[in-house]
Design a protein around this motif. Structure first.
Motif: not given
Length: 149
Positions: A43-49, A72-84
């Motif tokens: 689950v993306c922490p920004a867009c919850n998709l 760097k890993a990012c959400c395929p929907h909203c393109k925000c970067f995140f880490s583990s």
């Protein structure tokens, strides 16, 4: 001139005009698009998709030609970067292993004490890392927003 009847390519239903869309197929495609956004392991922490695998984009995106860009890993929907969430513990565990090797060099512990302790600590750390890796593999909330960006 005779006009020929236009049919839908997918379900072969008659259409009113060549530009019109079959209502049944349009609803079916809309439902498929919605389920794509709701399926996946993480689950993306920004867009919850949900998504199955994060995209790897070069970071920083606006770097000059002479600057290094790393994926760097990012959400395929909203393109925000995140880490583990678990990356910090991995770094801590490996730092502990290196510090044990350094202490052996500084204090000159005999081989028997060093290897016994070293292998015991390695076994415990590998067990802990295995459990964390398994939890990370199963956890849908594995990713957190990268605050450094």
């Amino acid at each position: 001139m005779s006009e020929e009847q236009v049919h839908c390519v997918q379900c072969d239903a008659p259409l009113k005009t060549p530009d019109s869309v079959c209502t049944f197929c349009e609803e079916q495609l809309a439902n498929e698009a919605k389920t794509e956004l709701l399926t996946g392991r993480y689950v993306c922490p920004a867009c919850n998709l949900k998504f199955s695998k994060p995209e790897q984009l070069p970071y920083p995106a606006t770097a000059k030609w002479y600057q290094l860009q790393l994926p760097k890993a990012c959400c395929p929907h909203c393109k925000c970067f995140f880490s583990s969430k678990y990356l910090k513990f991995y770094k801590t565990a490996f730092a502990l292993l290196y510090s044990l090797s350094f202490l052996r060099g500084v204090y000159g512990l005999p081989n028997i004490y060093f290897f016994t302790g070293f292998f015991a600590v390695n076994a415990v750390l590998l067990a802990i890392l295995g459990v964390i890796w398994y939890r990370e593999f199963k956890n849908p909330d594995r990713y957190i927003l990268d605050k450094r960006i």
